[in-house]
Write an enzyme that holds these catalytic residues in place. Structure first.
Site, PDB file in Angstrom:
ATOM      1  N   HIS A  24       0.840  -1.201   0.000  1.00 32.58           N
ATOM      2  CA  HIS A  24       0.000   0.000   0.000  1.00 32.58           C
ATOM      3  C   HIS A  24       0.884   1.264   0.000  1.00 32.58           C
ATOM      4  CE1 HIS A  24      -3.120  -2.696   2.124  1.00 32.58           C
ATOM      5  NE2 HIS A  24      -3.708  -2.311   1.024  1.00 32.58           N
ATOM      6  N   LYS A  48     -15.402  -6.685   6.588  1.00 29.99           N
ATOM      7  CA  LYS A  48     -14.084  -7.322   6.631  1.00 29.99           C
ATOM      8  C   LYS A  48     -13.666  -7.670   8.055  1.00 29.99           C
ATOM      9  CE  LYS A  48     -11.326  -6.769   2.601  1.00 29.99           C
ATOM     10  NZ  LYS A  48     -10.005  -6.371   2.073  1.00 29.99           N
ATOM     11  N   ARG A  99      -2.166  -6.061  -7.962  1.00 32.31           N
ATOM     12  CA  ARG A  99      -1.012  -6.942  -7.736  1.00 32.31           C
ATOM     13  C   ARG A  99      -0.961  -7.989  -8.837  1.00 32.31           C
ATOM     14  NH1 ARG A  99      -2.725  -8.792  -2.040  1.00 32.31           N
ATOM     15  NH2 ARG A  99      -4.647  -8.645  -3.218  1.00 32.31           N
ATOM     16  N   SER A 137      -2.828  -7.952   3.287  1.00 30.60           N
ATOM     17  CA  SER A 137      -3.078  -7.685   4.706  1.00 30.60           C
ATOM     18  C   SER A 137      -3.437  -8.983   5.431  1.00 30.60           C
ATOM     19  CB  SER A 137      -4.208  -6.668   4.858  1.00 30.60           C
ATOM     20  OG  SER A 137      -3.898  -5.502   4.149  1.00 30.60           O
TER      21      SER A 137
HETATM   22  N1  COA Z   1      -0.044  -4.040  -1.935  1.00 32.31           N
HETATM   23  C1  COA Z   1      -0.359  -4.954  -1.017  1.00 32.31           C
HETATM   24  N2  COA Z   1      -1.605  -5.399  -0.819  1.00 32.31           N
HETATM   25  C2  COA Z   1      -2.533  -4.868  -1.582  1.00 32.31           C
HETATM   26  C3  COA Z   1      -2.273  -3.918  -2.541  1.00 32.31           C
HETATM   27  C4  COA Z   1      -0.954  -3.487  -2.717  1.00 32.31           C
HETATM   28  N3  COA Z   1      -0.620  -2.574  -3.608  1.00 32.31           N
HETATM   29  N4  COA Z   1      -3.413  -3.585  -3.137  1.00 32.31           N
HETATM   30  C5  COA Z   1      -4.354  -4.316  -2.554  1.00 32.31           C
HETATM   31  N5  COA Z   1      -3.807  -5.098  -1.624  1.00 32.31           N
HETATM   32  C6  COA Z   1      -4.478  -6.112  -0.807  1.00 32.31           C
HETATM   33  C7  COA Z   1      -4.677  -5.711   0.608  1.00 32.31           C
HETATM   34  O1  COA Z   1      -3.570  -6.109   1.377  1.00 32.31           O
HETATM   35  C8  COA Z   1      -5.947  -6.433   0.962  1.00 32.31           C
HETATM   36  O2  COA Z   1      -5.650  -7.745   1.313  1.00 32.31           O
HETATM   37  P1  COA Z   1      -6.696  -8.663   2.120  1.00 32.31           P
HETATM   38  O3  COA Z   1      -7.869  -8.901   1.227  1.00 32.31           O
HETATM   39  O4  COA Z   1      -5.878  -9.852   2.359  1.00 32.31           O
HETATM   40  O5  COA Z   1      -7.065  -7.924   3.369  1.00 32.31           O
HETATM   41  C9  COA Z   1      -6.714  -6.440  -0.360  1.00 32.31           C
HETATM   42  O6  COA Z   1      -5.742  -6.307  -1.357  1.00 32.31           O
HETATM   43  C10 COA Z   1      -7.626  -5.281  -0.526  1.00 32.31           C
HETATM   44  O7  COA Z   1      -7.599  -4.451   0.601  1.00 32.31           O
HETATM   45  P2  COA Z   1      -7.445  -2.910   0.578  1.00 32.31           P
HETATM   46  O8  COA Z   1      -6.403  -2.491  -0.389  1.00 32.31           O
HETATM   47  O9  COA Z   1      -7.253  -2.468   1.983  1.00 32.31           O
HETATM   48  O10 COA Z   1      -8.816  -2.428   0.015  1.00 32.31           O
HETATM   49  P3  COA Z   1     -10.238  -3.081   0.037  1.00 32.31           P
HETATM   50  O11 COA Z   1     -10.377  -3.957  -1.149  1.00 32.31           O
HETATM   51  O12 COA Z   1     -10.551  -3.678   1.355  1.00 32.31           O
HETATM   52  O13 COA Z   1     -11.095  -1.762  -0.157  1.00 32.31           O
HETATM   53  C11 COA Z   1     -12.998  -0.453  -0.725  1.00 32.31           C
HETATM   54  C12 COA Z   1     -12.350  -1.835  -0.674  1.00 32.31           C
HETATM   55  C13 COA Z   1     -12.886   0.262   0.587  1.00 32.31           C
HETATM   56  C14 COA Z   1     -12.339   0.390  -1.793  1.00 32.31           C
HETATM   57  C15 COA Z   1     -14.457  -0.732  -1.091  1.00 32.31           C
HETATM   58  O14 COA Z   1     -14.983  -1.715  -0.227  1.00 32.31           O
HETATM   59  C16 COA Z   1     -15.317   0.505  -0.960  1.00 32.31           C
HETATM   60  O15 COA Z   1     -15.239   1.376  -1.790  1.00 32.31           O
HETATM   61  N6  COA Z   1     -16.120   0.571   0.104  1.00 32.31           N
HETATM   62  C17 COA Z   1     -17.005   1.700   0.376  1.00 32.31           C
HETATM   63  C18 COA Z   1     -18.459   1.316   0.122  1.00 32.31           C
HETATM   64  C19 COA Z   1     -18.758   1.391  -1.339  1.00 32.31           C
HETATM   65  O16 COA Z   1     -18.713   2.418  -1.979  1.00 32.31           O
HETATM   66  N7  COA Z   1     -19.074   0.217  -1.889  1.00 32.31           N
HETATM   67  C20 COA Z   1     -19.333   0.084  -3.281  1.00 32.31           C
HETATM   68  C21 COA Z   1     -18.030  -0.032  -4.035  1.00 32.31           C
HETATM   69  S1  COA Z   1     -18.320  -0.815  -5.530  1.00 32.31           S
END
Ligand code: COA
Length: 170
Positions: A24, A48, A99, A137
Site C-alpha cells: 500500500h 471485513k 497486484r 493484509s
Molecule cells: N499491496 C499490497 N496489498 C494490496 C495492494 C498493494 N498494492 N493492493 C491491494 N492489496 C491487498 C490488501 O492487502 C488487501 O488484502 P486482504 O484482502 O488480504 O485484506 C486487499 O488487497 C484489498 O484491501 P485494501 O487495499 O485495503 O482495500 P479493500 O479492497 O478492502 O477496499 C474499498 C475496498 C474500501 C475500496 C471498497 O470496499 C469501498 O469502496 N467501500 C465503500 C463502500 C462502497 O462504496 N461500496 C461500493 C463499491 S463498488
C-alpha cells in the site's frame, strides 16, 4: 459544476488498510508523485471484520507518511459509498493498486460499479511493484498469528502493533 469540471489533480486512494502493508505504501508514494494531492481514505468496512479500529488504521498511515515526508498526502476515513466521499471532496479520481491477475476481477467489479453509480468517476490502477506483489493484509495477519516475522512486509509500527494486538486476543 458538472462532473468533468471536478478536480483531476486530487486523487483518492481508498482501502480497508487492515493493516497497511509496504505494498500500500508503495502505491501511496508513487501516486503522490503523480497527483497534486492524494487522500488516503480508510473505509470502516465492517464486512471485513478488521483487527484494527478505524482510528488505529488512520493513525498508522498518518505516522507512516509523516516518517516518509510525503507532504501532499492526507489521511482520512469514510463511511458509506465511496462515490459520495469523492463528490464531497470535489474529485473524481480513484487510485487502486493491482497486484497479480487475481486482483483484476475484483478491481474491475468495483470500478464498474462505481462507474455505474457515478459515470464521471475514473479509476486508475497502478501496478504494484513486483517485490510487493505477493503481500496482502490477511497474509501478514496470518503469519503474525502463527508466530512468523512480518517486519519485511509492513513498517515496524504496524508489525509491533499487530503482534501486541494478537497477544492481547489470546
Ligand atoms: N499491496 C499490497 N496489498 C494490496 C495492494 C498493494 N498494492 N493492493 C491491494 N492489496 C491487498 C490488501 O492487502 C488487501 O488484502 P486482504 O484482502 O488480504 O485484506 C486487499 O488487497 C484489498 O484491501 P485494501 O487495499 O485495503 O482495500 P479493500 O479492497 O478492502 O477496499 C474499498 C475496498 C474500501 C475500496 C471498497 O470496499 C469501498 O469502496 N467501500 C465503500 C463502500 C462502497 O462504496 N461500496 C461500493 C463499491 S463498488
Amino acid at each position: 459544476m458538472n462532473g468533468n469540471e471536478r478536480n483531476c489533480k486530487i486523487a483518492v486512494y481508498p482501502g480497508t488498510f487492515d493493516p497497511a502493508t509496504y505494498g500500500h505504501i508503495d502505491i501511496i508514494t508513487r501516486a503522490s508523485n503523480i497527483f497534486e494531492k492524494i487522500i488516503v481514505a480508510v473505509s470502516d468496512n465492517p464486512h471485513k471484520n478488521p483487527i484494527f479500529t478505524i482510528g488505529e488504521r488512520v493513525e498508522f498511515l498518518k505516522k507512516i507518511i509523516e516518517d516518509l515526508n510525503i507532504d501532499n498526502t492526507e489521511i482520512d476515513s469514510f463511511t458509506g459509498l465511496l462515490i459520495n466521499y469523492l463528490k464531497n471532496n470535489n474529485t473524481r479520481i480513484i487510485i487502486r493498486g493491482l497486484r497479480v491477475f487475481t486482483d483484476f476481477d475484483y478491481e474491475m467489479a468495483i470500478a464498474a460499479m462505481n462507474k455505474k453509480l457515478a459515470p464521471d468517476i475514473e479509476t486508475i490502477l497502478l501496478m504494484t511493484s513486483e517485490k510487493y506483489s505477493f503481500i496482502s493484509s490477511s497474509l501478514i495477519k496470518e503469519v503474525a498469528e502463527l508466530g512468523g516475522c512480518i517486519k519485511g512486509y509492513a513498517p515496524d509500527i504496524i508489525a509491533n502493533a499487530l503482534v501486541e494486538k494478537l497477544q492481547n486476543k489470546k
